[in-house]
Design an enzyme around this catalytic site. Structure first.
Site, PDB file in Angstrom:
ATOM      1  N   SER A 216       0.831  -1.194   0.000  1.00 22.92           N
ATOM      2  CA  SER A 216       0.000   0.000   0.000  1.00 22.92           C
ATOM      3  C   SER A 216       0.876   1.259   0.000  1.00 22.92           C
ATOM      4  O   SER A 216       1.674   1.446  -0.902  1.00 22.92           O
ATOM      5  CB  SER A 216      -0.945  -0.043   1.203  1.00 22.92           C
ATOM      6  OG  SER A 216      -1.917   0.972   1.133  1.00 22.92           O
ATOM      7  N   ASP A 342      -9.677  -2.748  -6.664  1.00 21.98           N
ATOM      8  CA  ASP A 342      -9.173  -2.111  -5.449  1.00 21.98           C
ATOM      9  C   ASP A 342      -9.646  -0.656  -5.415  1.00 21.98           C
ATOM     10  O   ASP A 342      -9.234   0.158  -6.247  1.00 21.98           O
ATOM     11  CB  ASP A 342      -7.641  -2.188  -5.438  1.00 21.98           C
ATOM     12  CG  ASP A 342      -7.008  -1.577  -4.206  1.00 21.98           C
ATOM     13  OD1 ASP A 342      -7.722  -0.966  -3.390  1.00 21.98           O
ATOM     14  OD2 ASP A 342      -5.780  -1.711  -4.060  1.00 21.98           O
ATOM     15  N   HIS A 371      -8.035  -4.484  -1.768  1.00 23.94           N
ATOM     16  CA  HIS A 371      -6.829  -3.811  -1.288  1.00 23.94           C
ATOM     17  C   HIS A 371      -6.182  -4.658  -0.198  1.00 23.94           C
ATOM     18  O   HIS A 371      -6.737  -4.821   0.889  1.00 23.94           O
ATOM     19  CB  HIS A 371      -7.193  -2.426  -0.739  1.00 23.94           C
ATOM     20  CG  HIS A 371      -5.998  -1.585  -0.395  1.00 23.94           C
ATOM     21  ND1 HIS A 371      -5.153  -1.076  -1.365  1.00 23.94           N
ATOM     22  CD2 HIS A 371      -5.483  -1.177   0.797  1.00 23.94           C
ATOM     23  CE1 HIS A 371      -4.184  -0.370  -0.778  1.00 23.94           C
ATOM     24  NE2 HIS A 371      -4.364  -0.431   0.532  1.00 23.94           N
TER      25      HIS A 371
END
Length: 407
Positions: A216, A342, A371
């Site tokens: 991320s 996502d 995600h």
């Protein structure tokens, strides 16, 4: 190839006959359940379970991945009862297990007088690499408010442990229990702390093979560092998971009503919580009352992050933080895994065409996974698809990397 139209038509006729019989006899409920199950299975196999899209302009890199990281070419079967992106994103932290990891903590100083907390998993019991000086090392970068305690980090360490590797987790300033010594935290664009950490780890083990993996925001930070340094880095390669490629698009997606309710507001409160215990230090430079009133990530970044790092506007910060603008400058092999569903990194914002222009970059794009989700199996407690990509790619780099480093 299966003729799905024929199958659907035959299934419909079967259901009609069973329902007709059931109403005048028995078994209509079972027939409907069985029929629905067959229909759902057909839909799942035809529309949900798919091979990922592998985007790479370098044939040698593609062949390397196909041979030593075959998971990126195999069909990904998301958990059949929670394949939708938002559901996967929400459930993963609660469903996946948390392997036990014993860390050794180290605090290192920075040039501006701050400190960074590193959590080491030395793996001194490694039978594959008993010599610590040459034991392969993986630097792990967690997400926006993540630390070494995140389940996805623990799983990466567990995978590395089985291969005999050492791991070190880079905790961003002020979020892993250590005190802020200066009124500065972190952001996705400023790579100074990451450069300090990479230099420190490499100086301790200069003979050890060294690579990094970012998740991320950690992946965004790592990409921005690689775009800045090109080939001038001690890292052999990098793995990136669920990075937000274009911050403008990510923020716009997260501000849609449902996504704001499910993710944006919660993450904003997490950011506020991460700085609230450092309030006395941060009040020297910021109006903390205003910062704590933020209700979106954009508002938080406008009042805090962009100001802290000297950007004229939030747009300037978001432009600098977007890895898509630096991808062409990456100078070492990088494997990037994203799901096109996502909401943190919308599929349309993934820089497919830019990736095709850099022989060092390979994108692996799944149709489902959310995600940092990538759940698979009926009850996905342990290994996810992301974990398998991580394990195979890291092993491929450390044990067969010479076959791509001459690209």
């Amino acid at each position: 190839a299966m003729d799905w139209q024929v199958l659907t038509r035959e299934l419909s006729l079967y259901l009609e006959s069973q329902v007709r019989v059931g109403f005048f006899g028995s078994g209509v409920g079972l027939s409907l359940v069985l029929g629905f199950g067959v229909a759902y299975a057909c839909y799942y196999l035809n529309s949900i379970a798919k091979k990922p899209q592998l985007v790479a302009s370098n044939d040698r890199f593609c062949r390397f991945l196909e041979e030593y990281c075959p998971v990126v070419t195999e069909t990904y079967y998301p958990t059949i009862w929670c394949w939708e992106g938002r559901v996967q994103t929400l459930l993963r932290p609660f469903i996946t297990s948390r392997p036990q990891v014993q860390y050794r903590n180290e605090l290192i100083k920075t040039a501006d007088g701050g400190q960074i907390s590193l959590d080491w998993f030395d793996n001194n019991d490694s039978s594959y690499y008993p010599d610590a000086s040459t034991r392969p090392t993986v630097l792990l970068l967690p997400g926006l408010t993540g630390t070494s305690k995140e389940s996805y980090i623990l799983h990466m360490i567990h995978q590395s442990e089985t291969l005999g590797y050492r791991c070190v987790v880079f905790n961003n300033r002020g979020i892993a229990g250590e005190e802020l010594l200066t009124p500065r935290t972190y952001c996705a664009a400023n790579t100074e702390d990451l450069e300090t950490v990479i230099h420190h780890v490499h100086s301790l083990h200069p003979s050890a093979p060294f690579m990094a993996a970012g998740v991320s925001m950690g992946g965004m930070l790592l990409l921005n560092y690689l775009g800045k340094t090109g080939r001038d880095t001690p890292l052999m390669a990098a793995a990136i998971f669920s990075a937000g490629w274009n911050v403008f698009e990510s923020i716009e997606s997260l501000e849609k009503p449902l996504n704001w309710l499910l993710f944006n507001y919660y993450l904003t409160t997490c950011l506020q919580s991460s700085i609230s215990r450092h309030r006395q230090m941060l009040e020297k430079l910021f109006d903390m009352d205003l910062v704590m009133k933020a209700r979106t990530i954009r508002e938080f970044d406008k009042q805090f992050t962009s100001v802290m790092f000297g950007y004229r506007s939030i747009d300037d910060y978001y432009e600098d933080a977007s890895p898509c603008r630096k991808l062409k400058s990456v100078g070492i092999p990088v494997l990037c895994l994203n799901s096109v569903d996502d909401v943190f990194s919308p599929g349309h914002a993934i820089p497919v065409e830019t990736a095709k222009q850099n022989a060092n970059v390979a994108l692996v794009l799944t149709s489902c996974g959310g995600h940092i989700g990538f759940l698979e199996g009926i009850w996905p407690r342990k290994c996810t698809y992301m974990d398998r990509v991580f394990k195979q790619f890291v092993q491929a780099v450390f044990e067969h990397g010479n076959k791509i480093f001459s690209m």
